[in-house]
Structures are given as C-alpha cells and as structure tokens.
Enzyme design. Structure first.
Site, PDB file in Angstrom:
ATOM      1  N   HIS A  21     -19.642 -11.800  90.793  1.00 20.39           N
ATOM      2  CA  HIS A  21     -18.651 -10.772  91.119  1.00 20.39           C
ATOM      3  C   HIS A  21     -17.323 -11.073  90.417  1.00 20.39           C
ATOM      4  O   HIS A  21     -16.761 -10.206  89.740  1.00 20.39           O
ATOM      5  CB  HIS A  21     -18.448 -10.732  92.638  1.00 20.39           C
ATOM      6  N   GLU A  22     -16.837 -12.303  90.573  1.00 21.52           N
ATOM      7  CA  GLU A  22     -15.552 -12.657  89.982  1.00 21.52           C
ATOM      8  C   GLU A  22     -15.641 -12.783  88.467  1.00 21.52           C
ATOM      9  O   GLU A  22     -14.716 -12.387  87.752  1.00 21.52           O
ATOM     10  CB  GLU A  22     -15.042 -13.973  90.597  1.00 21.52           C
ATOM     11  N   HIS A  25     -15.365  -9.356  86.882  1.00 21.13           N
ATOM     12  CA  HIS A  25     -13.971  -8.894  86.796  1.00 21.13           C
ATOM     13  C   HIS A  25     -13.283  -9.493  85.566  1.00 21.13           C
ATOM     14  O   HIS A  25     -12.662  -8.781  84.773  1.00 21.13           O
ATOM     15  CB  HIS A  25     -13.186  -9.322  88.044  1.00 21.13           C
TER      16      HIS A  25
END
Length: 206
Positions: A21-22, A25
């Site tokens: 997820h990170e 980004h």
C-alpha cells in the site's frame, strides 16, 4: 490462545498489505516526478521502513484500527498537483485490491490441491493465511477509500471537487482521525465496510 493463533496467521499478510500500500503511493509519486519517497528510502519492500510503532501496536490491541507511516509526498514536483495527488492516493487501495485478487487465485489453487493428511498439518495454516490475505487487503483498500481526509478517499475527493469545495473538505484533515474514531465507535464503518468486504469475497469466491 485463539487470538494469538489468529494474530500469527494474520501478521505476515498484514505486513505485505501495508508494505505494498505504502510502496504504491511512493512509486506513483516518483513516476509523476516526486523523488521524496525514493530519497527517504521508502520505495522498498522492507516492511520496517513503512511501519509506525504506535499504529501497529494500536492495530494489534484493537484489531480494528491502525496506521502505517505515511509516505512523504511533495506535490510541488507534480505537473498537475491536484490531478496527480489523486493518482497517488488511488495507488494504495489499488495495490490492496490487486493483492486481494492475487491471494484469491492462490486460494483457489490451494483449494483444489490433493494433499495427504500428514501434509495438511502444514498446508492448512498457509491456506488460512492466504484466505486472510484476501480479507485484510479488501478491508484495507475499502477502509482507505472512506472520503475523509487524511484517508486516501478524502484526498481523492479533494482532487475531484472544485477548488472552493476541495478547500473546505481539506480543512477537515486535522480532525479526520477523530471523525474516523467516532465512526468506528458507533459502528458506522462496520455497517458499511464489512458488507462490502463480504460482497467482494463472494465475487472472488473466497
């Protein structure tokens, strides 16, 4: 004891979900011209780089809410800051939904496997872990799409709204965490998120 066993099964896939997820980004921000995450060593699959100690502890204790270390993004590098911030925000949930599909494929492959009773002792925990991988990634992706800053859904909403309305929504961010806590406390998120998780699980056949 059951809680500990569930945690042991869930923890590896939770780390995978948070890391991707990170990373998503930061990677999308980098591709759009922002080197901040790369310069700070956040474009990595090392989960330690993405974990927030307090957020992880809160998740383990509550089993409901937690948070990772936000990937630094400097919108000044973007050619179109408003549009590009939307793509950066979308990247995290998109990574989780992709992982949910990958885990679902593995789940179905394992479900059709023929294994001996002796091997089942080792295969069954992995099977449960894969199933948990679907649920955790769906939950993380859906939860982050709640349209309240600082969640990804809030940033997406700010990117889509006209400037005046976007400014009003963005002003909520300092209070967003407390709004989310209130929603959790009164069961608002569970009434929305859990049915969505169940719907997508049904679609994925998990």
């Amino acid at each position: 004891m059951e809680w500990i066993q569930r945690l042991i099964i869930a923890l590896p896939v939770l780390l995978i979900a948070i890391t991707f997820h990170e990373l998503a980004h930061g990677y999308v921000a980098y591709r759009l011209g922002d080197p901040t995450a790369k310069n700070q060593g956040r474009l990595t699959l090392n989960p330690i780089k993405h974990l927030d100690a307090l957020g992880t502890l809160t998740l383990i204790v509550t089993q409901i809410i937690g948070w990772a270390k936000p990937v630094p993004v400097d919108y000044r590098y973007f050619a179109n800051p408003k549009r590009d911030m939307m793509w950066v925000a979308l990247a995290g949930p998109a990574a989780n939904f992709t992982l949910a599909c990958v885990f679902a494929v593995i789940f179905h492959a394992m479900k059709d496997m023929q294994v001996s009773a002796d091997a089942m002792v080792y295969v069954h925990p992995i099977f449960l872990m894969v199933q948990m991988g679907v649920i955790i990634n769906l939950a993380l992706g859906i939860f982050n799409l709640i349209p309240i800053p600082p969640l990804d859904g809030g940033r997406i909403l700010v990117s889509l709204l006209p400037d005046r309305q976007a400014y009003q929504v963005a002003r909520i961010e300092p209070y967003g965490f407390f709004i989310i806590l209130a929603l959790l406390f009164f069961g608002g998120t569970q009434k929305v998120i859990w049915p969505l998780i169940q719907t997508f699980r049904l679609l994925l056949g998990v």
